[in-house]
Design an enzyme around this catalytic site. Structure first.
Site, PDB file in Angstrom:
ATOM      1  N   SER A  66      -2.140  55.743  49.204  1.00 25.89           N
ATOM      2  CA  SER A  66      -1.896  56.042  50.620  1.00 25.89           C
ATOM      3  C   SER A  66      -0.526  55.602  51.125  1.00 25.89           C
ATOM      4  CB  SER A  66      -2.986  55.422  51.495  1.00 25.89           C
ATOM      5  OG  SER A  66      -4.156  56.196  51.432  1.00 25.89           O
ATOM      6  N   LYS A  69       1.469  58.315  52.744  1.00 30.19           N
ATOM      7  CA  LYS A  69       1.431  58.663  54.177  1.00 30.19           C
ATOM      8  C   LYS A  69       2.668  58.159  54.914  1.00 30.19           C
ATOM      9  CE  LYS A  69      -3.615  58.976  54.436  1.00 30.19           C
ATOM     10  NZ  LYS A  69      -4.121  58.417  53.177  1.00 30.19           N
ATOM     11  N   SER A 126      -5.804  55.430  57.991  1.00 27.71           N
ATOM     12  CA  SER A 126      -5.294  56.058  56.768  1.00 27.71           C
ATOM     13  C   SER A 126      -6.117  57.301  56.430  1.00 27.71           C
ATOM     14  CB  SER A 126      -5.310  55.069  55.597  1.00 27.71           C
ATOM     15  OG  SER A 126      -4.488  55.527  54.540  1.00 27.71           O
TER      16      SER A 126
END
Length: 396
Positions: A66, A69, A126
């Site tokens: 993640s 992101k 997230s």
């Protein structure tokens, strides 16, 4: 090399081709998804000067999870600056977005979400479904957006990074390095100071629910104000952090933590070491002040406990149950003085019989006397006492 050995073993076993193929794919899948294959890497740089203060496997390619992101948000912040979208722009939720696995916000097909809420969702929750929404809004398809992410990453100096999606969900081709992610973290802070504050968000409310930031170090490590955590089985626990102390801002990266606690511990250690390198005097002062603050807090807690080491006794009874009921009743009868106090049943041997004293403890001396006065007016027997066990504990 490992792959060749696996193939050789399967061939030696003389398995049928179809069996060999299936078994090989299974082993390779496990190899890619197993935490044992996550590569550890860590990196710290001075955000102002770019000086490298710590580096272990900094250019080893790993799965960013993640942390991806961060680049999705970089692209979104640029789109806002270029006036392609605004914080109030509503982005459409496709069926493909709703299919994304957790972590997700649980958006419904055909609904919309504002750009600002999308930013909060990516920073705190997230959310993978929201990452897809952003990708499709800016790139048409997530695949095209991932290509744009890669191209832009290369342009800003991330030479060893390739993106295949906007979320960081498992993909064999989605790779980055600790050095590249530190560079991205630094670029986010420098290029978008007006939006960087979103990374400080501790809690965010959406549709009646509250979502907390996954980065627990923001509460525990002084000066940390972002930026992103990441985890998939193939990567282990990842974290990019930005920390400011005194006149110094550091960007730290950890890839391949065994657990989130292990990852956070490593991050604290490498950041402390880096701060000592850039400004040992500042860190010595910081440690001294921190120790002083902790001592003051401990003293205040001990003082509070000592001041509340008083209680009232409202009788002695033949059973524990009756004693407990009477103690609770006393709190209800004198709420102005006993609210927040605790009940305590203390056995006492009276000849061959055992009785149970009903007590309310954890109040200040003045409140204890006032409570007894109020209870006696209600014809409740009452006596004030000092909780010696609490006093002794505070002195130890």
């Amino acid at each position: 090399m490992m792959h060749k050995k696996l193939i050789s073993k399967f061939r030696t076993a003389r398995l049928p081709l179809t069996t060999f193929g299936a078994a090989f794919l299974l082993v390779m899948t496990l190899a890619v998804s197993s935490p044992a294959f996550a590569k550890y890497a860590s990196f710290v740089m001075d955000a102002e000067t770019g000086k490298v203060l710590h580096s272990v496997n900094a250019d080893t390619k790993n799965y960013p999870a993640s942390l991806t992101k961060m680049m999705t948000l970089f692209m979104l912040f640029e789109a806002i600056e270029q006036k392609k979208v605004s914080l109030k722009t509503r982005m459409h939720v496709s069926r493909r977005a709703t299919w994304q696995p957790p972590s997700r916000l649980g958006l419904k097909r055909g609904s919309t979400i504002t750009v600002e809420d999308a930013i909060y969702a990516l920073v705190t929750k997230s959310a993978n479904d929201v990452a897809t929404v952003v990708a499709e809004a800016l790139g048409g398809t997530e695949w095209e957006f991932a290509k744009e992410m890669t191209n832009r990453a290369r342009q800003i100096g991330m030479k060893n990074t390739t993106f295949k999606n906007a979320s960081g969900l498992p993909n064999r081709g989605q790779l980055s390095t600790a050095r590249d992610m530190a560079h991205l973290g630094n670029e986010l802070w420098k290029r978008f100071p007006q939006y960087y504050g979103y990374f400080k968000t501790q809690k965010w409310q959406y549709n009646g629910r509250t979502y907390g930031n996954h980065n627990k170090l923001m509460k525990d490590y002084d000066g940390m104000d972002g930026i992103k955590t990441g985890y998939i089985r193939a990567s282990g626990f990842n974290l990019v952090s930005s920390v400011r102390r005194g006149d110094h801002r550091l960007i730290g990266v950890v890839f391949g933590g065994k657990t989130s606690k292990h990852r956070n511990g490593v991050m604290e250690k490498i950041l402390d070491q880096a701060f000592y390198k850039v400004d040992p005097q500042m860190m010595a002062e910081y440690k001294k002040n921190k120790a002083s603050e902790q001592a003051q807090v401990a003293q205040a807690v001990a003082s509070k406990r000592t001041s509340t080491a008083w209680g009232v006794q409202v009788g002695a009874y033949a059973s524990i149950k009756t004693a407990r009921v009477q103690a609770k009743a006393a709190i209800k009868r004198a709420p102005s003085y006993l609210t927040g106090a605790q009940t305590k049943v203390v056995p006492l041997k009276n000849g061959n019989k055992k009785v149970y004293r009903a007590r309310v403890v954890g109040v200040e001396k003045r409140e204890a006397y006032r409570a007894c006065k109020a209870l006696k007016r209600l014809h409740q027997p009452c006596m004030v006492f000092r909780d010696k066990t609490q006093v002794a504990m505070n002195r130890s």
